[in-house]
Design a protein around this motif. Structure first.
Motif, mmCIF file in Angstrom:
data_model
loop_
_atom_site.group_PDB
_atom_site.id
_atom_site.type_symbol
_atom_site.label_atom_id
_atom_site.label_comp_id
_atom_site.label_asym_id
_atom_site.label_seq_id
_atom_site.Cartn_x
_atom_site.Cartn_y
_atom_site.Cartn_z
ATOM 1 N N LYS A 41 -4.812 6.019 0.686
ATOM 2 C CA LYS A 41 -4.008 6.192 -0.517
ATOM 3 C C LYS A 41 -4.904 6.253 -1.749
ATOM 4 O O LYS A 41 -5.707 5.364 -1.995
ATOM 5 C CB LYS A 41 -3.013 5.036 -0.653
ATOM 6 N N ILE A 42 -4.751 7.313 -2.535
ATOM 7 C CA ILE A 42 -5.497 7.474 -3.778
ATOM 8 C C ILE A 42 -4.631 7.121 -4.977
ATOM 9 O O ILE A 42 -5.076 6.508 -5.935
ATOM 10 C CB ILE A 42 -6.027 8.916 -3.911
ATOM 11 N N ILE B 222 6.346 8.642 -4.302
ATOM 12 C CA ILE B 222 5.457 9.768 -4.021
ATOM 13 C C ILE B 222 4.052 9.197 -3.879
ATOM 14 O O ILE B 222 3.591 8.461 -4.756
ATOM 15 C CB ILE B 222 5.477 10.819 -5.151
ATOM 16 N N THR B 223 3.382 9.543 -2.796
ATOM 17 C CA THR B 223 2.054 9.000 -2.525
ATOM 18 C C THR B 223 1.066 10.135 -2.295
ATOM 19 O O THR B 223 1.388 11.123 -1.628
ATOM 20 C CB THR B 223 2.084 8.088 -1.282
ATOM 21 N N ILE C 172 0.826 -1.205 0.000
ATOM 22 C CA ILE C 172 0.000 0.000 0.000
ATOM 23 C C ILE C 172 0.862 1.258 0.000
ATOM 24 O O ILE C 172 0.629 2.187 -0.769
ATOM 25 C CB ILE C 172 -0.946 -0.009 1.221
ATOM 26 N N ARG C 173 1.878 1.292 0.852
ATOM 27 C CA ARG C 173 2.661 2.505 1.058
ATOM 28 C C ARG C 173 3.921 2.581 0.201
ATOM 29 O O ARG C 173 4.493 3.654 0.048
ATOM 30 C CB ARG C 173 3.050 2.609 2.541
ATOM 31 N N GLY C 174 4.360 1.464 -0.338
ATOM 32 C CA GLY C 174 5.629 1.434 -1.054
ATOM 33 C C GLY C 174 5.547 1.726 -2.537
ATOM 34 O O GLY C 174 6.579 1.831 -3.205
ATOM 35 N N ASN C 175 4.310 1.859 -3.069
ATOM 36 C CA ASN C 175 4.123 2.146 -4.503
ATOM 37 C C ASN C 175 4.911 1.177 -5.379
ATOM 38 O O ASN C 175 5.567 1.564 -6.348
ATOM 39 C CB ASN C 175 4.503 3.591 -4.814
ATOM 40 N N ASP D 188 -0.817 -8.911 11.205
ATOM 41 C CA ASP D 188 -0.760 -7.672 10.432
ATOM 42 C C ASP D 188 0.428 -6.815 10.845
ATOM 43 O O ASP D 188 0.881 -6.834 12.000
ATOM 44 C CB ASP D 188 -2.033 -6.841 10.651
ATOM 45 N N GLY D 189 0.884 -6.017 9.916
ATOM 46 C CA GLY D 189 1.923 -5.036 10.195
ATOM 47 C C GLY D 189 2.183 -4.216 8.948
ATOM 48 O O GLY D 189 1.849 -4.629 7.833
ATOM 49 N N VAL D 190 2.757 -3.046 9.126
ATOM 50 C CA VAL D 190 3.138 -2.229 7.972
ATOM 51 C C VAL D 190 4.589 -2.523 7.615
ATOM 52 O O VAL D 190 5.384 -2.939 8.454
ATOM 53 C CB VAL D 190 2.939 -0.726 8.259
ATOM 54 N N TRP D 191 4.917 -2.352 6.352
ATOM 55 C CA TRP D 191 6.274 -2.569 5.850
ATOM 56 C C TRP D 191 6.793 -3.965 6.203
ATOM 57 O O TRP D 191 7.901 -4.137 6.691
ATOM 58 C CB TRP D 191 7.228 -1.480 6.357
#
Length: 321
Positions: A314-315, A305-306, A90-93, A175-178
């Motif tokens: 996130k869009i 860039i997010t 989601i965050r890493g594009n 669950d976790g981010v990154w």
């Protein structure tokens, strides 16, 4: 709890076994020149729908590539945070998650299931002497017993080679981010990188930034699919002439037939620094957002860039090298 030993295994693919049975996992035998490892890739969800979502980028370009090459062979533990080699769908594009589609792991006929799909790419890595495979996930072992698929001792390997956030209540403790999993294959003789991304249909692509849990107000009201892009990032000036400070910019495009209020929306860089936006963007308008250098920074050596809406969802997102 998240994953306890997240990282990336780097080595040479040697052999494979197709996923089968009640818990089908595609197995890959890998050597780091000293030890043998097994990569176990889950091909079936325990929750319905059982078919796994996948996306393959056959010409993968992303800033993490520059971090993978210098890594030593073997298992490399990764910090679950932005700015390094850790993955976050989601965050890493890394790719457009809306392109993921479900695929059964084993059905009759040629070239139509996950076993055959992954085998095709790993077979290339096995055949090419100079190739390297990278498996992102959670390590297990070494164990004081023989590996049950390839027979080497000690048993040793990596699993959770899939998205590891946005899970249902039953699996949310992981669950976790990154800390997302993936297979990345480097084929130097073809001068390309291949990336294979997997996720479960029960997972949601809208998660909080702390624990990676699904945002229930969004996920449980609509099918857990990526948001349609209403505003797109279409360009970025990351290395202007002269000093970068105050001259960098990001250009947004409103693809909808109506004005959209960007007040409270934000742009984020690879370190998750944010620039809060304001005012509306007209239908069809391309808006150039100038960066002061005091908020987000666009590295000349690659980055992401997010674009986030006012709820932090996130869009759109891009990466550059």
């Amino acid at each position: 709890m998240s994953l306890q030993d997240y990282g990336v295994l780097k080595g040479k693919a040697i052999e494979t076994k197709k996923g089968a049975g009640s818990s089908p996992h595609f197995q890959i035998l890998v050597s780091d020149d000293k030890l043998l490892f097994r990569i176990a890739v889950n091909f079936q969800s325990q929750e319905p729908p059982s078919d796994v979502l996948y996306f393959v980028d056959e010409n993968f370009h992303h800033p993490i590539i520059d971090l993978l090459g210098p890594m030593p062979k073997g298992f490399n533990k990764l910090a679950c945070k932005p700015g390094g080699a850790a993955l976050d769908f989601i965050r890493g594009n890394l790719f457009d998650t809306s392109l993921m589609i479900p695929l059964p792991y084993d059905i009759s006929g040629p070239d139509n299931d996950l076993n055959e799909l992954v085998q095709k790419y790993v077979a290339k890595a096995i055949a090419m002497e100079s190739s390297t495979i990278y498996a992102f996930g959670e390590r297990w072992g070494p164990e004081n017993e023989r590996d049950k698929f390839f027979g080497f001792t000690p048993g040793n390997g990596i699993h959770d080679i899939h998205m590891n956030q946005g899970s249902s209540d039953k699996f949310m403790k992981y669950d976790g981010v990154w800390q997302d999993g993936s297979l990345v294959i480097h084929l130097p003789d073809e001068n390309r990188w291949i990336a294979i991304f997997l996720a479960f249909q029960s997972q949601c692509f809208h998660t909080d930034d702390v624990q990676g849990h699904r945002i229930k107000d969004i996920c449980d009201k609509v099918p857990p699919k990526p948001a349609e892009k209403s505003i797109c990032i279409i360009a970025a000036l990351v290395n202007p002439k002269g000093a970068d400070k105050g001259l960098e910019s990001v250009t947004l495009l409103n693809t909808t037939p109506q004005e959209i209020d960007l007040t409270g929306w934000s742009l984020a860089d690879k370190n998750k620094k944010k620039l809060v936006l304001k005012d509306g963007i007209a239908a069809g308008e391309a808006r150039r957002v100038h960066l002061s250098g005091q908020d987000i920074e666009l590295s000349n050596n690659g980055g992401i860039i997010t674009l986030l809406n006012k709820s932090g969802i996130k869009i759109d997102g891009v990466s550059y090298t």
